[in-house]
Write a protein that holds these residues in place. Structure first.
Motif, short mmCIF file in Angstrom:
data_model
loop_
_atom_site.label_atom_id
_atom_site.label_comp_id
_atom_site.label_asym_id
_atom_site.label_seq_id
_atom_site.Cartn_x
_atom_site.Cartn_y
_atom_site.Cartn_z
N ALA A 132 0.82 -1.21 0.00
CA ALA A 132 0.00 0.00 0.00
C ALA A 132 0.85 1.26 0.00
O ALA A 132 0.38 2.34 -0.37
CB ALA A 132 -0.93 -0.01 1.22
N ASP A 133 2.13 1.13 0.40
CA ASP A 133 3.01 2.29 0.40
C ASP A 133 3.57 2.60 -0.98
O ASP A 133 4.31 3.57 -1.15
CB ASP A 133 4.16 2.07 1.39
N GLU A 134 3.22 1.77 -1.96
CA GLU A 134 3.69 1.97 -3.33
C GLU A 134 2.48 1.92 -4.29
O GLU A 134 2.37 1.05 -5.13
CB GLU A 134 4.69 0.90 -3.73
N PRO A 135 1.56 2.86 -4.15
CA PRO A 135 0.31 2.78 -4.93
C PRO A 135 0.54 2.82 -6.43
O PRO A 135 -0.17 2.14 -7.18
CB PRO A 135 -0.49 4.00 -4.45
N ALA A 136 1.51 3.60 -6.90
CA ALA A 136 1.74 3.69 -8.34
C ALA A 136 2.21 2.35 -8.90
O ALA A 136 1.77 1.92 -9.97
CB ALA A 136 2.75 4.79 -8.65
N LEU A 137 3.10 1.71 -8.17
CA LEU A 137 3.61 0.41 -8.62
C LEU A 137 2.51 -0.64 -8.59
O LEU A 137 2.33 -1.40 -9.55
CB LEU A 137 4.77 -0.02 -7.72
N ARG A 138 1.76 -0.66 -7.53
CA ARG A 138 0.66 -1.63 -7.42
C ARG A 138 -0.38 -1.41 -8.51
O ARG A 138 -0.89 -2.37 -9.11
CB ARG A 138 0.02 -1.52 -6.03
N THR A 139 -0.69 -0.15 -8.80
CA THR A 139 -1.68 0.17 -9.84
C THR A 139 -1.17 -0.26 -11.21
O THR A 139 -1.92 -0.81 -12.02
CB THR A 139 -1.98 1.68 -9.85
N ALA A 140 0.13 -0.03 -11.49
CA ALA A 140 0.69 -0.40 -12.79
C ALA A 140 0.62 -1.92 -13.00
O ALA A 140 0.28 -2.39 -14.08
CB ALA A 140 2.13 0.09 -12.89
N VAL A 141 0.96 -2.68 -11.97
CA VAL A 141 0.89 -4.14 -12.07
C VAL A 141 -0.53 -4.59 -12.32
O VAL A 141 -0.81 -5.45 -13.17
CB VAL A 141 1.46 -4.79 -10.79
N SER A 142 -1.48 -3.98 -11.60
CA SER A 142 -2.89 -4.34 -11.77
C SER A 142 -3.39 -3.99 -13.16
O SER A 142 -4.08 -4.80 -13.80
CB SER A 142 -3.73 -3.63 -10.71
N ARG A 143 -3.05 -2.82 -13.66
CA ARG A 143 -3.51 -2.41 -14.99
C ARG A 143 -2.92 -3.28 -16.09
O ARG A 143 -3.56 -3.51 -17.11
CB ARG A 143 -3.16 -0.95 -15.22
N ALA A 144 -1.69 -3.74 -15.89
CA ALA A 144 -1.09 -4.62 -16.89
C ALA A 144 -1.78 -5.98 -16.94
O ALA A 144 -1.64 -6.72 -17.92
CB ALA A 144 0.40 -4.80 -16.60
N GLY A 145 -2.53 -6.31 -15.89
CA GLY A 145 -3.25 -7.58 -15.86
C GLY A 145 -2.45 -8.73 -15.28
O GLY A 145 -2.97 -9.84 -15.17
N LEU A 146 -1.19 -8.47 -14.92
CA LEU A 146 -0.38 -9.53 -14.34
C LEU A 146 -0.90 -9.88 -12.94
O LEU A 146 -1.38 -9.02 -12.21
CB LEU A 146 1.08 -9.08 -14.25
N ILE A 147 -0.77 -11.15 -12.59
CA ILE A 147 -1.28 -11.63 -11.31
C ILE A 147 -0.15 -11.60 -10.28
O ILE A 147 0.92 -12.16 -10.51
CB ILE A 147 -1.84 -13.05 -11.44
N GLN A 148 -0.40 -10.96 -9.15
CA GLN A 148 0.58 -10.93 -8.07
C GLN A 148 0.43 -12.18 -7.22
O GLN A 148 -0.68 -12.54 -6.81
CB GLN A 148 0.38 -9.69 -7.20
N VAL A 149 1.52 -12.85 -7.00
CA VAL A 149 1.53 -14.02 -6.13
C VAL A 149 2.43 -13.74 -4.94
O VAL A 149 3.31 -12.89 -4.99
CB VAL A 149 1.97 -15.29 -6.88
N SER A 150 2.22 -14.46 -3.88
CA SER A 150 2.90 -14.18 -2.62
C SER A 150 4.25 -14.86 -2.55
O SER A 150 4.50 -15.84 -3.24
CB SER A 150 2.02 -14.64 -1.45
N PRO A 151 5.14 -14.33 -1.68
CA PRO A 151 6.36 -15.06 -1.38
C PRO A 151 5.99 -16.43 -0.79
O PRO A 151 4.80 -16.68 -0.59
CB PRO A 151 7.03 -14.16 -0.35
N PRO A 152 6.85 -17.40 -0.52
CA PRO A 152 8.24 -17.14 -0.15
C PRO A 152 9.10 -16.69 -1.31
O PRO A 152 8.88 -17.07 -2.45
CB PRO A 152 8.73 -18.50 0.38
N TYR A 153 10.06 -15.86 -0.97
CA TYR A 153 10.98 -15.38 -1.97
C TYR A 153 11.95 -16.48 -2.37
O TYR A 153 12.33 -17.31 -1.56
CB TYR A 153 11.79 -14.20 -1.42
N PRO A 154 12.40 -16.46 -3.62
CA PRO A 154 13.44 -17.39 -4.05
C PRO A 154 14.79 -16.96 -3.50
O PRO A 154 14.93 -15.82 -3.05
CB PRO A 154 13.41 -17.27 -5.58
N PRO A 155 15.77 -17.82 -3.51
CA PRO A 155 17.11 -17.40 -3.09
C PRO A 155 17.58 -16.22 -3.94
O PRO A 155 17.36 -16.18 -5.14
CB PRO A 155 17.98 -18.64 -3.36
#
Length: 221
Positions: A132-155
């Protein structure tokens, strides 16, 4: 509109490859997969469907584990900047130099171009979080249609991240977002290679088409 995506070989992941005879096919109804199987069987089941024929290999869409790094620690030059900055993503000192003078519109443009370049590499899912502290980034990802998935992070990989999800050396099963299943979301990628070995050797830059929730969002010219 129902569409059949046909290729020489379909790798559903987690199921037997499909590609004998006339090749394999995935039928897409709206944003969902209606069928996966030999082209002749799928086309017979859906005779009124539009058919898109692709060269090579059809797989599930890929997952980009380093999306956050690619979007926030990298500058993706505008084509109009190619004479000065080239066409490749800029990292490290070059990025820091540009970032120091980068206003919000220029940063947003870099993010949009980065997302488009991910789509051109068969990516349909990106590892977050985009908070939520990066609204522009989150909005851009959403508008592109890409699906955000959760960590765990890779090495953490040494050096800059790569737009090619295969750059870390993983196989197809560990790089796709999940298998192609009937009733599942229609997130697909097509590569102009004959098999998985050639895909891993040549990388996701061989992508000729990306389908996101049934929509054709990238098609190589």
């Amino acid at each position: 509109m129902l569409t059949i995506h046909a290729a020489q070989l379909v790798l559903p992941v987690g199921a037997v490859p499909v590609g004998d005879g006339a090749g394999g096919a995935v039928a897409v109804d709206g944003d969902r997969i209606a069928a996966v199987g030999p082209y002749e069987e799928v086309s017979a089941a859906y005779p009124a469907a539009r058919v898109r024929r692709w060269p090579g290999l059809l797989t599930p869409g890929l997952r980009q584990d380093h999306a956050r790094e690619l979007l926030t620690r990298c500058y993706h030059p505008d084509p109009r900047e190619a004479d000065e900055l080239g066409e490749l993503p800029l990292w490290g000192e070059e990025f820091e130099r540009i970032a120091a003078a980068m206003d919000a519109p220029r940063r947003a443009g870099s993010v949009r171009r980065g997302l488009q370049r991910m789509l051109r590499h068969g990516t349909t899912h990106v590892v977050g979080p985009f908070g939520a502290d990066e609204p522009a980034l989150r909005t851009a990802v959403s508008r592109a249609g890409l699906i955000q998935v959760s960590p765990p992070y890779p090495p953490e990989a040494p050096g800059p991240a790569d737009l090619d999800p295969f750059a870390a050396g993983g196989d197809l099963a560990s790089t796709v977002h999940g298998p192609l299943t009937v009733g599942g979301r229609a997130d697909l990628a097509v590569f102009d290679v004959p098999d998985e070995a050639a895909l891993r050797a040549g990388g996701a830059g061989r992508c000729v088409a990306t389908v996101l929730a049934g929509r054709l969002v990238h098609r190589a010219r």
